[in-house]
Design a protein around this motif. Structure first.
Motif, PDB file in Angstrom:
ATOM      1  N   TRP A  32     -69.007  12.815  39.832  1.00 34.92           N
ATOM      2  CA  TRP A  32     -70.203  13.230  40.558  1.00 34.92           C
ATOM      3  C   TRP A  32     -69.953  13.355  42.051  1.00 34.92           C
ATOM      4  O   TRP A  32     -70.857  13.727  42.800  1.00 34.92           O
ATOM      5  N   GLY A  33     -68.759  13.018  42.524  1.00 35.93           N
ATOM      6  CA  GLY A  33     -68.422  13.192  43.928  1.00 35.93           C
ATOM      7  C   GLY A  33     -68.724  11.968  44.767  1.00 35.93           C
ATOM      8  O   GLY A  33     -69.018  10.890  44.258  1.00 35.93           O
ATOM      9  N   THR A  34     -68.641  12.159  46.049  1.00 32.32           N
ATOM     10  CA  THR A  34     -68.849  11.073  46.998  1.00 32.32           C
ATOM     11  C   THR A  34     -70.196  10.412  46.738  1.00 32.32           C
ATOM     12  O   THR A  34     -71.220  11.089  46.669  1.00 32.32           O
ATOM     13  N   PRO A  35     -70.184   9.082  46.563  1.00 31.57           N
ATOM     14  CA  PRO A  35     -71.459   8.393  46.312  1.00 31.57           C
ATOM     15  C   PRO A  35     -72.473   8.654  47.428  1.00 31.57           C
ATOM     16  O   PRO A  35     -72.107   8.822  48.590  1.00 31.57           O
ATOM     17  N   ARG A 153     -65.520  28.655  27.527  1.00 28.87           N
ATOM     18  CA  ARG A 153     -64.545  29.212  28.476  1.00 28.87           C
ATOM     19  C   ARG A 153     -64.455  28.289  29.684  1.00 28.87           C
ATOM     20  O   ARG A 153     -65.358  27.508  29.961  1.00 28.87           O
ATOM     21  N   GLN A 154     -63.370  28.444  30.388  1.00 28.17           N
ATOM     22  CA  GLN A 154     -63.181  27.731  31.649  1.00 28.17           C
ATOM     23  C   GLN A 154     -63.628  28.646  32.783  1.00 28.17           C
ATOM     24  O   GLN A 154     -63.321  29.836  32.769  1.00 28.17           O
ATOM     25  N   VAL A 155     -64.385  28.091  33.732  1.00 27.41           N
ATOM     26  CA  VAL A 155     -64.881  28.887  34.854  1.00 27.41           C
ATOM     27  C   VAL A 155     -64.640  28.145  36.165  1.00 27.41           C
ATOM     28  O   VAL A 155     -64.531  26.922  36.190  1.00 27.41           O
ATOM     29  N   THR A 156     -64.596  28.930  37.223  1.00 26.65           N
ATOM     30  CA  THR A 156     -64.540  28.381  38.571  1.00 26.65           C
ATOM     31  C   THR A 156     -65.933  28.512  39.162  1.00 26.65           C
ATOM     32  O   THR A 156     -66.503  29.607  39.182  1.00 26.65           O
ATOM     33  N   VAL A 157     -66.487  27.391  39.603  1.00 28.01           N
ATOM     34  CA  VAL A 157     -67.813  27.370  40.204  1.00 28.01           C
ATOM     35  C   VAL A 157     -67.639  27.135  41.701  1.00 28.01           C
ATOM     36  O   VAL A 157     -67.066  26.114  42.095  1.00 28.01           O
ATOM     37  N   GLU A 160     -67.368  23.594  43.716  1.00 29.90           N
ATOM     38  CA  GLU A 160     -66.945  22.489  42.854  1.00 29.90           C
ATOM     39  C   GLU A 160     -65.450  22.266  43.023  1.00 29.90           C
ATOM     40  O   GLU A 160     -64.674  23.211  43.112  1.00 29.90           O
ATOM     41  N   GLU A 161     -65.054  20.998  43.011  1.00 32.66           N
ATOM     42  CA  GLU A 161     -63.649  20.649  43.204  1.00 32.66           C
ATOM     43  C   GLU A 161     -62.775  21.117  42.047  1.00 32.66           C
ATOM     44  O   GLU A 161     -61.673  21.609  42.240  1.00 32.66           O
TER      45      GLU A 161
END
Length: 175
Positions: A32-35, A153-157, A160-161
């Motif tokens: 979820w990223g940086t708290p 499928r795999q996607v690039t958003v 998003e890291e």
């Protein structure tokens, strides 16, 4: 051990301190990223509570005890994400299990299955339920598959890291 009842209560500001703690848990922060601190949680979720963001956010309880967070949303309300994943005829699911002791015990697939039911109940216009966990989050992949979702499928958003693996479950048809 019998499974305890899962409840879904709308997120309230009184839940924010608990959510700050969950977002700081290493098993959550890794995806979820940086708290977020209290102000960050307000920024991220306050509009959902106020109704100015249509995302539906729930505290998930198991046997009455809070264990996680679930949010569902129409992809049409998030056009940039819909464009990135290649469809807007779905509602999205994001979730976390906040209590470390509940990880790996079958809670994820149960939450996901109920999330799909909430989508069918609240968004009758969508053709399916969709989720995009990180391509590296194999535990999440297994949970979605156990809940009847198929990888598409795999996607690039953008923003998003990691790339996301898109999982989809079509709306059930009347039998």
């Amino acid at each position: 051990m019998p499974q305890l009842f899962l409840g879904f209560e709308p997120l309230a500001r009184a839940d924010f301190p608990m959510l700050v703690g969950w977002l700081a848990e290493p098993h959550v922060a890794s995806w979820w990223g940086t708290p977020l601190d209290q102000a960050g949680v307000e920024t991220e979720f306050g509009r959902c509570i106020d109704g100015t963001d249509p995302t539906m956010v729930f505290v998930v309880t198991e046997g009455g005890a809070p264990v996680g967070l679930l949010q569902i949303y129409r992809l049409t309300d998030n056009p940039d994400y819909a464009r990135a994943v290649g469809t807007d005829d779905a509602a999205g699911i994001d979730l976390l299990i906040g209590e470390p002791a509940r990880c790996g015990a079958g809670l994820g697939p149960r939450m996901i299955s109920r999330a799909a039911e909430l989508i069918w109940e609240n968004y009758p216009e969508v053709g399916g339920a969709l989720a995009g966990p990180s391509v590296h989050n194999t535990r999440s992949h297994r949970a979605f598959e156990k809940a009847g979702f198929s990888p598409l499928r795999q996607v690039t958003v953008p923003g998003e890291e990691d790339d996301e693996m898109i999982y989809f479950r079509p709306r059930p048809t009347a039998g």
